[in-house]
Design a protein around this motif. Structure first.
Motif, mmCIF file in Angstrom:
data_model
loop_
_atom_site.group_PDB
_atom_site.id
_atom_site.type_symbol
_atom_site.label_atom_id
_atom_site.label_comp_id
_atom_site.label_asym_id
_atom_site.label_seq_id
_atom_site.Cartn_x
_atom_site.Cartn_y
_atom_site.Cartn_z
ATOM 1 N N THR A 43 -1.160 -3.877 4.653
ATOM 2 C CA THR A 43 -0.229 -2.753 4.542
ATOM 3 C C THR A 43 -0.983 -1.525 4.068
ATOM 4 O OG1 THR A 43 1.620 -4.234 4.012
ATOM 5 C CG2 THR A 43 1.879 -1.897 3.469
ATOM 6 N N GLY A 45 0.041 2.553 3.443
ATOM 7 C CA GLY A 45 1.095 3.560 3.492
ATOM 8 C C GLY A 45 2.392 2.958 3.971
ATOM 9 N N GLU A 46 2.979 3.581 4.964
ATOM 10 C CA GLU A 46 4.266 3.103 5.480
ATOM 11 C C GLU A 46 4.107 2.121 6.643
ATOM 12 O OE1 GLU A 46 5.018 6.887 8.512
ATOM 13 O OE2 GLU A 46 6.218 6.692 6.700
ATOM 14 N N HIS A 47 2.867 1.862 7.013
ATOM 15 C CA HIS A 47 2.636 0.964 8.146
ATOM 16 C C HIS A 47 2.031 -0.362 7.688
ATOM 17 C CE1 HIS A 47 3.658 3.985 11.084
ATOM 18 N NE2 HIS A 47 2.721 4.799 10.636
ATOM 19 N N ARG A 48 2.293 -1.389 8.473
ATOM 20 C CA ARG A 48 1.626 -2.665 8.260
ATOM 21 C C ARG A 48 1.056 -3.115 9.606
ATOM 22 N NH1 ARG A 48 5.670 -7.772 7.337
ATOM 23 N NH2 ARG A 48 6.406 -7.983 9.487
ATOM 24 N N ASP A 164 5.884 7.115 16.572
ATOM 25 C CA ASP A 164 4.874 6.547 15.678
ATOM 26 C C ASP A 164 3.573 6.277 16.433
ATOM 27 O OD1 ASP A 164 6.604 6.558 13.511
ATOM 28 O OD2 ASP A 164 7.298 4.506 13.870
#
Length: 350
Positions: A43, A45-48, A164
């Motif tokens: 993971t 930030g906001e992404h995985r 995204d």
């Protein structure tokens, strides 16, 4: 007994029918066995995303690229350079090829990506539209062309929207920086990757860079671009234009002759009120070196193969007396060269 036999016969027929349907769907690509690989969930930030190694043949069969030309509304990838992909394939098949950089993918809903946190594995269906390539399309196509199959490091993002994906593509391609061409040329000797042309240019460059009597002494930059200095890339590009005339000479002889020529050009520029640093403009430098052939031919016609600064002064003096030095700092190498050639031949008209 007969009823039981009929029932069993119907069951066999039903199973056969189901197998036929399954086989048909499999052939049509609607049913595929899932592939499973060990993966690490990361993971940031906001992404995985998942990090894993995937066989190159599987990778090439389940990825796709969206290009701006094919899909102007949603696409964002540049068109594939097939020559570059073929070079990658040849590199892999050479037996010495290694490409450790990860291919970056975005999982599409069709692939049914699943992560098993207990076993640390991901599974997905191998379909042609399973993963969108965000970075590495040339490597993937190169893997597909190669006869050798290898395991490839892969990063898979899951749950990305088209926005995204587009933003991530921009981030990847704007934040990462390639190795400067100057540095790659500078270390080619160590890697034993030089061809004969590059070797000659390197030796001439290094001799000029290390000779206090050279007009380019202290004005060359071997491994990076530096303002007001000639880089190895610019130097090589300039010498490439006159390479056929150099092949009969040693690097030392070429360095000496070019030094005499460039010193003469420098002196002519100064004598006519110009700034000698104009030679350090990459476009001007390439044009001046390309013009060397014309000047050397005139010297040889008049003095024989005696390429001294005095002899160059004799043939270049009238030329520089009749040109505008400012014209040598244009934005086009071909225009500067044409300008010099026209005056040198006496064909120029106001």
């Amino acid at each position: 007994m007969q009823k039981k036999l009929v029932c069993n016969t119907l069951k066999v027929q039903w199973r056969t029918a189901k197998l036929l349907i399954f086989a048909q769907n499999l052939t049509m690509g609607t049913i595929m066995a899932k592939e499973s690989y060990s993966a690490v969930l990361i993971t940031q930030g906001e992404h995985r995303f998942y990090q894993l190694a995937m066989p190159s043949d599987v990778l090439s069969s389940c990825t796709f690229v969206s290009t701006r030309d094919e899909d102007p509304d949603k696409g964002f990838q540049r068109l594939l350079d097939k020559k570059r992909a073929k070079e990658i394939a040849t590199y892999i098949d050479s037996g010495h090829g290694t490409i450790p950089t990860s291919i970056i993918l975005s999982a599409q809903e069709i692939c049914g990506l699943e992560y098993d946190s207990r076993n640390k594995t991901i599974s997905f269906e191998v379909l042609s539209g399973s993963f969108l390539i965000l970075d590495g399309q040339h490597r993937v196509f190169g893997f597909k062309l190669a006869e050798t199959k290898i395991r490839v490091p892969v990063i898979i993002y899951d749950g990305l929207s088209r926005r995204d994906e587009s933003r991530l593509f921009i981030d990847i391609n704007s934040k990462q920086r390639g190795v400067p061409s100057e540095l790659l040329l500078d270390i080619k000797k160590q890697a034993d990757y030089e061809n004969s042309e590059e070797q000659l240019f390197r030796e001439v460059f290094d001799k000029m860079n290390g000779d206090p009597n050279s007009p380019l002494f202290g004005r060359l930059s071997p491994s990076k671009r530096v303002k007001s200095k000639i880089s190895r890339v610019t130097f090589n590009a300039a010498l490439k234009s006159i390479y056929p005339a150099l092949t009969s000479r040693t690097p030392g002889e070429i360095q000496e002759i070019l030094s005499e020529y460039l010193a003469s050009v420098r002196d002519q520029i100064i004598r006519n009120g110009g700034d000698e640093n104009i030679l350090l403009n990459s476009i001007t430098f390439r044009a001046i070196v390309s013009f060397f052939i014309h000047a050397a031919r005139r010297v040889k016609d008049r003095f024989g193969p005696e390429y001294t600064i005095d002899n160059f002064d004799v043939v270049l003096g009238p030329l520089f007396d009749n040109i505008q030095i400012a014209k040598l700092s244009g934005t086009s190498q071909s225009k500067i060269l044409d300008y010099l050639e026209k005056h040198f031949k006496g064909e120029f008209q106001l």
